[in-house]
Write a protein that holds these residues in place. Structure first.
Motif, PDB file in Angstrom:
ATOM      1  N   SER A 127     -24.504   5.742  -6.272  1.00  0.00           N
ATOM      2  CA  SER A 127     -24.578   4.863  -5.107  1.00  0.00           C
ATOM      3  C   SER A 127     -25.614   3.757  -5.317  1.00  0.00           C
ATOM      4  O   SER A 127     -26.686   3.991  -5.873  1.00  0.00           O
ATOM      5  N   ARG A 147     -26.000   1.745  -2.466  1.00  0.00           N
ATOM      6  CA  ARG A 147     -26.187   1.363  -1.058  1.00  0.00           C
ATOM      7  C   ARG A 147     -27.674   1.200  -0.767  1.00  0.00           C
ATOM      8  O   ARG A 147     -28.497   1.990  -1.209  1.00  0.00           O
ATOM      9  N   ASP A 187     -24.884  -4.999   2.026  1.00  0.00           N
ATOM     10  CA  ASP A 187     -23.558  -4.378   2.148  1.00  0.00           C
ATOM     11  C   ASP A 187     -22.443  -5.312   1.684  1.00  0.00           C
ATOM     12  O   ASP A 187     -21.471  -4.876   1.068  1.00  0.00           O
ATOM     13  N   VAL A 188     -22.596  -6.599   1.965  1.00  0.00           N
ATOM     14  CA  VAL A 188     -21.547  -7.547   1.606  1.00  0.00           C
ATOM     15  C   VAL A 188     -21.438  -7.674   0.091  1.00  0.00           C
ATOM     16  O   VAL A 188     -20.342  -7.879  -0.450  1.00  0.00           O
ATOM     17  N   LEU A 208     -22.233  -5.164  -2.005  1.00  0.00           N
ATOM     18  CA  LEU A 208     -21.628  -3.887  -2.396  1.00  0.00           C
ATOM     19  C   LEU A 208     -20.112  -3.952  -2.262  1.00  0.00           C
ATOM     20  O   LEU A 208     -19.374  -3.531  -3.172  1.00  0.00           O
ATOM     21  N   ARG A 209     -19.641  -4.510  -1.160  1.00  0.00           N
ATOM     22  CA  ARG A 209     -18.193  -4.602  -0.953  1.00  0.00           C
ATOM     23  C   ARG A 209     -17.544  -5.513  -1.988  1.00  0.00           C
ATOM     24  O   ARG A 209     -16.435  -5.242  -2.464  1.00  0.00           O
ATOM     25  N   TYR A 210     -18.229  -6.601  -2.350  1.00  0.00           N
ATOM     26  CA  TYR A 210     -17.697  -7.519  -3.364  1.00  0.00           C
ATOM     27  C   TYR A 210     -17.601  -6.822  -4.716  1.00  0.00           C
ATOM     28  O   TYR A 210     -16.585  -6.938  -5.417  1.00  0.00           O
ATOM     29  N   GLU A 253     -17.288  -3.675  -5.318  1.00  0.00           N
ATOM     30  CA  GLU A 253     -16.209  -2.680  -5.287  1.00  0.00           C
ATOM     31  C   GLU A 253     -14.823  -3.355  -5.302  1.00  0.00           C
ATOM     32  O   GLU A 253     -13.931  -2.949  -6.046  1.00  0.00           O
ATOM     33  N   ALA A 254     -14.673  -4.407  -4.507  1.00  0.00           N
ATOM     34  CA  ALA A 254     -13.367  -5.048  -4.388  1.00  0.00           C
ATOM     35  C   ALA A 254     -12.943  -5.734  -5.682  1.00  0.00           C
ATOM     36  O   ALA A 254     -11.746  -5.774  -6.018  1.00  0.00           O
TER      37      ALA A 254
END
Length: 201
Positions: free
Chosen positions: A180, A182, A187-188, A190-192, A194-195
């Motif tokens: 992790s 996190r 967070d934004v 992290l999402r990038y 992952e995506a």
């Protein structure tokens, strides 16, 4: 005159440590804006393993999007050749004039300053803000410059910031291991990661 701090780095990825430094310096040095400048070809790092400039730019842009005094620049990503700080600042001075630029660097980088390209010109043409890093005090940062500090003391400001010991290299390693990240990155970001499967996420 507008006071703009310039924070350069590979931002591979940008993390909470970068953001804490930027905000601490902005407040303490009374800056109007902090400009994040992702490096194109960093002279002191092996660029072969560097994440694409687009991904690093996007992660930086997303991380600072909700801050009214933070901006990101593509000046180094769009210029060919090594991203020498002195050239970056000269170009920004031309593009943003009239402006007073403050180059933001960590006290750990300060110890390497004499190995940089034209450190004398950097200090003559710009103001520098040195932010403390874990393990560095303001006194040790000052001592790291030695005679160079004495010659340019009026152009160098030392700022103490909270000691957050986070490294982009560590974050990349954690992603590749499936651990992790996190709270180490916004967070934004992290999402990038992952995506877009950055770092093999």
């Amino acid at each position: 005159m507008k006071r703009v701090g310039v924070l350069g780095g590979t931002f591979d990825p940008i993390h909470v440590g970068h953001l804490i430094v930027a905000e601490s310096v902005r407040v303490q040095a009374n800056l109007d804006q902090v400009l994040f400048v992702p490096a194109g070809i960093p002279p002191h790092k092996d660029a072969r393993g560097l994440t694409s400039g687009w991904d690093r730019y996007m992660m930086t842009a997303l991380a600072i999007a909700d801050h009214p005094h933070f901006r990101v620049s593509r000046v180094d990503l769009e210029r060919s050749g090594p991203s020498y700080t002195v050239d970056t600042l000269a170009q920004l001075n031309r593009e943003l004039a009239p402006v007073e630029l403050y180059f933001i660097m960590g006290s750990d980088s300060l110890a390497q300053l004499m190995t940089w390209f034209r450190p004398d010109r950097l200090l003559i043409e710009n103001r520098v803000i040195v932010a403390t890093r874990p393990g560095w005090t303001l006194a040790s940062a000052r001592d790291g410059l030695g005679a160079l500090y004495e010659a340019h003391a009026d152009r160098i400001q030392l700022v103490e910031v909270p000691g957050i010991d986070v490294a982009s290299r560590e974050i990349r390693g954690r992603v590749r291991q499936g651990a992790s990240i996190r709270y180490l990155v916004p967070d934004v970001v992290l999402r990038y990661i992952e995506a877009h499967e950055v770092y093999g996420a």
